[in-house]
Scaffold this motif. Structure first.
Motif, mmCIF file in Angstrom:
data_model
loop_
_atom_site.group_PDB
_atom_site.id
_atom_site.type_symbol
_atom_site.label_atom_id
_atom_site.label_comp_id
_atom_site.label_asym_id
_atom_site.label_seq_id
_atom_site.Cartn_x
_atom_site.Cartn_y
_atom_site.Cartn_z
ATOM 1 N N PHE A 1 48.587 49.021 30.946
ATOM 2 C CA PHE A 1 47.746 49.317 29.787
ATOM 3 C C PHE A 1 47.571 48.062 28.931
ATOM 4 O O PHE A 1 48.543 47.422 28.525
ATOM 5 N N GLN A 2 46.308 47.704 28.686
ATOM 6 C CA GLN A 2 45.923 46.543 27.883
ATOM 7 C C GLN A 2 46.431 45.215 28.453
ATOM 8 O O GLN A 2 46.461 44.209 27.747
ATOM 9 N N LYS A 3 46.823 45.202 29.718
ATOM 10 C CA LYS A 3 47.253 43.957 30.358
ATOM 11 C C LYS A 3 46.046 43.277 31.014
ATOM 12 O O LYS A 3 45.157 43.942 31.546
ATOM 13 N N LYS A 4 46.040 41.948 30.972
ATOM 14 C CA LYS A 4 44.942 41.192 31.585
ATOM 15 C C LYS A 4 45.240 40.966 33.059
ATOM 16 O O LYS A 4 46.279 40.412 33.416
ATOM 17 N N ILE A 5 44.301 41.389 33.894
ATOM 18 C CA ILE A 5 44.452 41.258 35.337
ATOM 19 C C ILE A 5 43.261 40.480 35.877
ATOM 20 O O ILE A 5 42.107 40.839 35.642
ATOM 21 N N LEU A 6 43.554 39.414 36.595
ATOM 22 C CA LEU A 6 42.521 38.542 37.152
ATOM 23 C C LEU A 6 42.383 38.826 38.639
ATOM 24 O O LEU A 6 43.375 38.791 39.379
ATOM 25 N N ILE A 7 41.163 39.120 39.071
ATOM 26 C CA ILE A 7 40.894 39.413 40.476
ATOM 27 C C ILE A 7 39.893 38.390 40.991
ATOM 28 O O ILE A 7 38.766 38.300 40.485
ATOM 29 N N ILE A 8 40.303 37.618 41.985
ATOM 30 C CA ILE A 8 39.417 36.621 42.583
ATOM 31 C C ILE A 8 38.845 37.214 43.863
ATOM 32 O O ILE A 8 39.570 37.466 44.823
ATOM 33 N N GLY A 9 37.553 37.441 43.864
ATOM 34 C CA GLY A 9 36.889 38.074 44.995
ATOM 35 C C GLY A 9 36.041 39.234 44.506
ATOM 36 O O GLY A 9 36.336 39.835 43.468
ATOM 37 N N GLY A 10 35.002 39.543 45.256
ATOM 38 C CA GLY A 10 34.124 40.628 44.828
ATOM 39 C C GLY A 10 33.532 41.407 45.981
ATOM 40 O O GLY A 10 32.547 42.122 45.801
ATOM 41 N N GLY A 11 34.153 41.288 47.148
ATOM 42 C CA GLY A 11 33.608 41.936 48.334
ATOM 43 C C GLY A 11 34.131 43.340 48.569
ATOM 44 O O GLY A 11 34.652 44.002 47.672
ATOM 45 N N ARG A 12 34.015 43.776 49.809
ATOM 46 C CA ARG A 12 34.419 45.131 50.177
ATOM 47 C C ARG A 12 35.912 45.349 49.951
ATOM 48 O O ARG A 12 36.331 46.397 49.458
ATOM 49 N N GLU A 13 36.716 44.345 50.305
ATOM 50 C CA GLU A 13 38.166 44.483 50.132
ATOM 51 C C GLU A 13 38.530 44.589 48.652
ATOM 52 O O GLU A 13 39.390 45.380 48.261
ATOM 53 N N THR A 14 37.872 43.796 47.820
ATOM 54 C CA THR A 14 38.096 43.877 46.373
ATOM 55 C C THR A 14 37.750 45.267 45.866
ATOM 56 O O THR A 14 38.484 45.849 45.049
ATOM 57 N N THR A 15 36.639 45.800 46.340
ATOM 58 C CA THR A 15 36.191 47.124 45.910
ATOM 59 C C THR A 15 37.225 48.186 46.254
ATOM 60 O O THR A 15 37.463 49.117 45.473
ATOM 61 N N PHE B 1 42.006 31.128 32.501
ATOM 62 C CA PHE B 1 42.217 32.547 32.213
ATOM 63 C C PHE B 1 43.696 32.897 32.055
ATOM 64 O O PHE B 1 44.028 34.034 31.740
ATOM 65 N N PHE B 2 44.572 31.951 32.301
ATOM 66 C CA PHE B 2 46.003 32.200 32.135
ATOM 67 C C PHE B 2 46.354 32.204 30.647
ATOM 68 O O PHE B 2 45.677 31.552 29.840
ATOM 69 N N PRO B 3 47.388 32.937 30.212
ATOM 70 C CA PRO B 3 48.271 33.738 31.061
ATOM 71 C C PRO B 3 47.665 35.099 31.409
ATOM 72 O O PRO B 3 46.898 35.663 30.635
ATOM 73 N N CYS B 4 48.027 35.595 32.579
ATOM 74 C CA CYS B 4 47.624 36.920 33.038
ATOM 75 C C CYS B 4 48.874 37.699 33.436
ATOM 76 O O CYS B 4 49.866 37.113 33.872
ATOM 77 N N TYR B 5 48.788 38.994 33.311
ATOM 78 C CA TYR B 5 49.903 39.837 33.747
ATOM 79 C C TYR B 5 49.966 39.900 35.267
ATOM 80 O O TYR B 5 51.045 39.914 35.863
ATOM 81 N N MET B 6 48.775 39.897 35.885
ATOM 82 C CA MET B 6 48.703 40.049 37.334
ATOM 83 C C MET B 6 47.483 39.296 37.854
ATOM 84 O O MET B 6 46.447 39.250 37.190
ATOM 85 N N VAL B 7 47.627 38.704 39.040
ATOM 86 C CA VAL B 7 46.519 37.998 39.682
ATOM 87 C C VAL B 7 46.413 38.483 41.125
ATOM 88 O O VAL B 7 47.401 38.478 41.864
ATOM 89 N N LEU B 8 45.206 38.894 41.517
ATOM 90 C CA LEU B 8 44.951 39.335 42.882
ATOM 91 C C LEU B 8 43.957 38.385 43.535
ATOM 92 O O LEU B 8 42.889 38.111 42.964
ATOM 93 N N ALA B 9 44.297 37.871 44.703
ATOM 94 C CA ALA B 9 43.401 37.016 45.479
ATOM 95 C C ALA B 9 42.884 37.830 46.655
ATOM 96 O O ALA B 9 43.637 38.151 47.576
ATOM 97 N N THR B 10 41.599 38.174 46.622
ATOM 98 C CA THR B 10 41.046 39.081 47.638
ATOM 99 C C THR B 10 39.848 38.468 48.354
ATOM 100 O O THR B 10 38.978 39.188 48.840
ATOM 101 N N THR B 11 39.792 37.142 48.419
ATOM 102 C CA THR B 11 38.689 36.499 49.130
ATOM 103 C C THR B 11 38.985 36.495 50.630
ATOM 104 O O THR B 11 40.084 36.849 51.071
#
Length: 231
Positions: free
Chosen positions: A8-22, A71-81
């Motif tokens: 809740f209210q945590k910043k999450i950075l997601i790199i990627g925008g394709g089918r897997e990201t979805t 964009f740092f700091p982030c609570y969580m970072v997902l690399a989905t490329t």
């Protein structure tokens, strides 16, 4: 071990925008997180999963992790490329900031696995994992469960979840112990008058009855008339 983090209210950075990201983003929705996506393009269905979410889409092509440091700091970072080397560089940069990290093609280097998640009307979340043995089968089983859930979880169940959530917050202000709140919420769930109102889709009336019961329950003498409210 499946762990449900409070994002809740945590910043999450997601790199990627394709089918897997979805697919992966479904495990992050409905929890009040701040979602930031960076990709050269975004899957058409991505925004369908982001309705009512706090999110930002940044269209940009990344060649390395230097850009995301802004964009740092982030609570969580997902690399989905689909670029494993880029994903690894993103994860390395994020690890240096003590963020939780996940790479779609590098589970051993990730801090957590990402199970197939079913988000049913933002009220019930189910996680399904094959412990990394077969993501394809996890997806297939998730789709089977999704089609079955409407027959297993009724609208009455969803209204009860909503009522319990709202009244639990009210109960925290007048009932000091977790055990008291648990007992009261159990009483609430079994109350026939409240159940009747919920079954008739009269949520506000049910909520008023629940608040009246809470006021009685919180009296020093705890006289609750066995939890009964006149219908």
């Amino acid at each position: 071990m499946l762990v449900d983090l409070n994002i809740f209210q945590k910043k999450i950075l997601i790199i990627g925008g394709g089918r897997e990201t979805t697919r992966k983003v479904q495990g992050l929705t409905g929890q009040g997180a701040q979602l930031i996506f960076i990709a050269s393009a975004f899957h058409p269905k991505l925004e369908e999963h982001l309705e009512n979410e706090n999110y930002q889409l940044i269209t940009e092509t990344l060649s390395d992790a230097s850009r995301i440091e802004a964009f740092f700091p982030c609570y969580m970072v997902l690399a989905t490329t689909d670029d494993k080397a880029l994903n690894r560089s993103i994860i390395n940069a994020a690890k240096a900031t003590d963020a939780y990290v996940y790479s779609v093609d590098d589970p051993e280097y990730s801090d957590f696995s990402h199970p197939a998640v079913i988000n049913f009307k933002n009220s019930v979340r189910l996680a399904l994992s094959t412990n990394g043995k077969s993501p394809l089968m996890a997806r297939k089983l998730r789709e089977s469960l999704e089609s079955a859930l409407p027959d297993l979880i009724s609208e009455l169940d969803l209204l009860q979840i909503r009522l319990q959530s709202e009244i639990r917050e009210e109960a925290k202000t007048v009932l000091s112990s977790a055990e008291q709140r648990k007992s009261f919420l159990q009483l609430l769930q079994e109350n026939p008058a409240i159940q009747k109102q919920l079954s008739q889709n009269q949520f506000n009336t049910a909520r008023d009855l629940a608040l009246a019961l809470l006021r009685e329950y919180s009296l020093p003498e705890r006289v609750v008339n066995s939890g009964k409210i006149e219908e």
